[in-house]
Design an enzyme around this catalytic site. Structure first.
Site, PDB file in Angstrom:
ATOM      1  CB  SER A   1      -0.835  -0.003   1.293  1.00 41.56           C
ATOM      2  OG  SER A   1      -1.460   1.245   1.513  1.00 41.56           O
TER       3      SER A   1
ATOM      4  CE1 TYR B   1      -4.411  -2.192   5.030  1.00 44.20           C
ATOM      5  CE2 TYR B   1      -3.147  -0.194   4.665  1.00 44.20           C
ATOM      6  CZ  TYR B   1      -3.908  -1.231   4.172  1.00 44.20           C
ATOM      7  OH  TYR B   1      -4.164  -1.307   2.815  1.00 44.20           O
TER       8      TYR B   1
HETATM    9  P1  NAD Z   1     -11.577  -6.009   0.103  1.00 41.66           P
HETATM   10  O1  NAD Z   1     -12.117  -5.937   1.480  1.00 41.66           O
HETATM   11  O2  NAD Z   1     -12.458  -5.672  -1.063  1.00 41.66           O
HETATM   12  O3  NAD Z   1     -10.951  -7.459  -0.184  1.00 41.66           O
HETATM   13  C1  NAD Z   1     -10.192  -8.127   0.769  1.00 41.66           C
HETATM   14  C2  NAD Z   1     -10.114  -9.583   0.391  1.00 41.66           C
HETATM   15  O4  NAD Z   1      -9.390 -10.272   1.432  1.00 41.66           O
HETATM   16  C3  NAD Z   1     -11.499 -10.245   0.312  1.00 41.66           C
HETATM   17  O5  NAD Z   1     -11.513 -11.222  -0.712  1.00 41.66           O
HETATM   18  C4  NAD Z   1     -11.625 -10.909   1.679  1.00 41.66           C
HETATM   19  O6  NAD Z   1     -12.510 -12.023   1.689  1.00 41.66           O
HETATM   20  C5  NAD Z   1     -10.184 -11.350   1.887  1.00 41.66           C
HETATM   21  N1  NAD Z   1      -9.909 -11.647   3.284  1.00 41.66           N
HETATM   22  C6  NAD Z   1     -10.064 -10.854   4.374  1.00 41.66           C
HETATM   23  N2  NAD Z   1      -9.755 -11.548   5.490  1.00 41.66           N
HETATM   24  C7  NAD Z   1      -9.396 -12.791   5.101  1.00 41.66           C
HETATM   25  C8  NAD Z   1      -8.981 -13.971   5.767  1.00 41.66           C
HETATM   26  N3  NAD Z   1      -8.880 -14.014   7.099  1.00 41.66           N
HETATM   27  N4  NAD Z   1      -8.705 -15.072   5.042  1.00 41.66           N
HETATM   28  C9  NAD Z   1      -8.836 -15.056   3.690  1.00 41.66           C
HETATM   29  N5  NAD Z   1      -9.217 -13.974   2.991  1.00 41.66           N
HETATM   30  C10 NAD Z   1      -9.495 -12.860   3.697  1.00 41.66           C
HETATM   31  O7  NAD Z   1     -10.285  -5.074   0.126  1.00 41.66           O
HETATM   32  P2  NAD Z   1      -9.325  -4.528  -1.041  1.00 41.66           P
HETATM   33  O8  NAD Z   1      -9.367  -3.060  -0.951  1.00 41.66           O
HETATM   34  O9  NAD Z   1      -9.586  -5.208  -2.319  1.00 41.66           O
HETATM   35  O10 NAD Z   1      -7.917  -4.974  -0.438  1.00 41.66           O
HETATM   36  C11 NAD Z   1      -7.077  -5.933  -1.048  1.00 41.66           C
HETATM   37  C12 NAD Z   1      -5.644  -5.648  -0.646  1.00 41.66           C
HETATM   38  O11 NAD Z   1      -5.258  -4.388  -1.179  1.00 41.66           O
HETATM   39  C13 NAD Z   1      -5.421  -5.567   0.865  1.00 41.66           C
HETATM   40  O12 NAD Z   1      -4.197  -6.173   1.202  1.00 41.66           O
HETATM   41  C14 NAD Z   1      -5.357  -4.074   1.110  1.00 41.66           C
HETATM   42  O13 NAD Z   1      -4.609  -3.768   2.243  1.00 41.66           O
HETATM   43  C15 NAD Z   1      -4.684  -3.604  -0.152  1.00 41.66           C
HETATM   44  N6  NAD Z   1      -4.873  -2.188  -0.442  1.00 41.66           N
HETATM   45  C16 NAD Z   1      -6.122  -1.667  -0.628  1.00 41.66           C
HETATM   46  C17 NAD Z   1      -6.245  -0.315  -0.924  1.00 41.66           C
HETATM   47  C18 NAD Z   1      -7.580   0.323  -1.178  1.00 41.66           C
HETATM   48  O14 NAD Z   1      -7.637   1.549  -1.271  1.00 41.66           O
HETATM   49  N7  NAD Z   1      -8.666  -0.429  -1.318  1.00 41.66           N
HETATM   50  C19 NAD Z   1      -5.116   0.492  -0.999  1.00 41.66           C
HETATM   51  C20 NAD Z   1      -3.870  -0.069  -0.782  1.00 41.66           C
HETATM   52  C21 NAD Z   1      -3.756  -1.418  -0.510  1.00 41.66           C
END
Ligand code: NAD
Length: 264
Positions: free
Chosen positions: A146, A159
């Site tokens: 991130s 985080y």
């Molecule tokens: P999201 O909540 O849409 O998706 C998260 C995914 O992780 C889902 O499929 C969920 O089921 C899975 N998950 C959560 N806990 C779990 C567990 N215990 N076991 C198995 N699967 C699990 O979120 P997102 O925004 O798509 O995030 C995906 C990644 O991207 C994360 O690592 C997040 O930190 C990173 N990220 C997101 C953003 C943003 O702005 N959305 C920015 C930077 C980084």
């Protein structure tokens, strides 16, 4: 990459039942990779997702429900891949959760869970897939960190610690594999409008008395000079590039895809 450049490869994308992971799984499948989905969610929706990715791309799509906070589940998922799908060629460590609270009030259980899912799980998947990648002298590991792996914001201590740690892990793995056909890199997204971010929009909109649209606008103005959200499709494109031959010497990088956030 030429279309179908990943045909015959097997990709595990953790946390691919939603958001960014789903976009990455779709982008890899569009290049012909067989996909192992993972993540939480409704069984019927996950079955539909499997079917639609398989039908659209003529690839095999499997699913494993491993809870990424549990080492035994992760070990079981990799065993399942080895025995039923073919060894993992592409590992995308994407599953992640967030919790927002000041450090002095940060629930210890949330700290433990965030470190387990966002960081320790990536160690486990990597240690479990790396031997077979090395034996075939080809592999791609992409860690979804991130902008919070590079810079901090208040109230997100667990985080930010996990995402900084994931960049360190990526560099260490990149160096340990530097003379091989396996690469390891990290992507650092800015705001992407997924359920993880919508929860933060909802919480702040309630606190600050703003509409959903105004809250999103404010959050973009605060962090992202482009004024636009990054999309899962754009992140999928970056992962496809890191899996290509053109990226064979891209090793240990932390690639911001963030509308200019960390350039400030
Ligand atoms: P999201 O909540 O849409 O998706 C998260 C995914 O992780 C889902 O499929 C969920 O089921 C899975 N998950 C959560 N806990 C779990 C567990 N215990 N076991 C198995 N699967 C699990 O979120 P997102 O925004 O798509 O995030 C995906 C990644 O991207 C994360 O690592 C997040 O930190 C990173 N990220 C997101 C953003 C943003 O702005 N959305 C920015 C930077 C980084």
């Amino acid at each position: 990459m030429q279309r179908n450049g990943l045909r015959g490869k097997t990709a595990l994308v953790t946390g691919s039942t939603s958001g960014i992971g789903m976009g990455i799984a779709q982008a890899l499948a569009a290049q012909g990779a067989n996909i192992l989905l993972n993540g939480l969610g409704d069984d019927i929706q996950i079955a539909r997702l499997r079917q639609s990715i398989a039908d659209e791309n003529e690839v095999d799509v499997a699913y494993h429900p491993a809870d990424m906070s549990k080492m035994r589940d992760i070990e079981d998922m990799i065993r399942y891949a080895d025995s039923d799908l073919g060894s993992i060629d592409i590992l995308v460590n994407n599953a992640g959760i967030q919790h927002v609270a000041p450090l002095t009030q940060f629930p210890v259980a949330q700290w433990d869970n965030i470190i387990a899912i966002n960081l320790t799980a990536c160690f486990h998947t990597t240690r479990l897939v790396l031997p077979s990648m090395l034996s075939r002298n080809w592999g791609r590991i992409v860690n979804i960190s991130s902008v919070h792996g590079l810079v901090a914001s208040p109230n997100k201590s667990a985080y930010i610690a996990a995402k900084h740690g994931l960049l360190g892990l990526s560099k260490a793995v990149a160096l340990e594999t530097a003379t091989t056909g396996v690469t390891c890199n990290a992507i650092c997204p800015g705001w992407v409008l997924t359920p993880l971010v919508q929860k933060q929009v909802d919480a702040r909109a309630a606190l600050e008395g703003l509409s959903d649209a105004d809250m999103k606008q404010r959050m973009l103005i605060e962090k992202q000079p482009s004024g636009e959200f990054v999309t899962p499709e754009q992140l999928g494109g970056a992962v496809v590039f890191l899996c290509s031959d053109a990226a064979a010497q891209v090793r240990g990088v932390s690639l911001p895809i963030d509308g200019g956030c960390v350039a400030q």
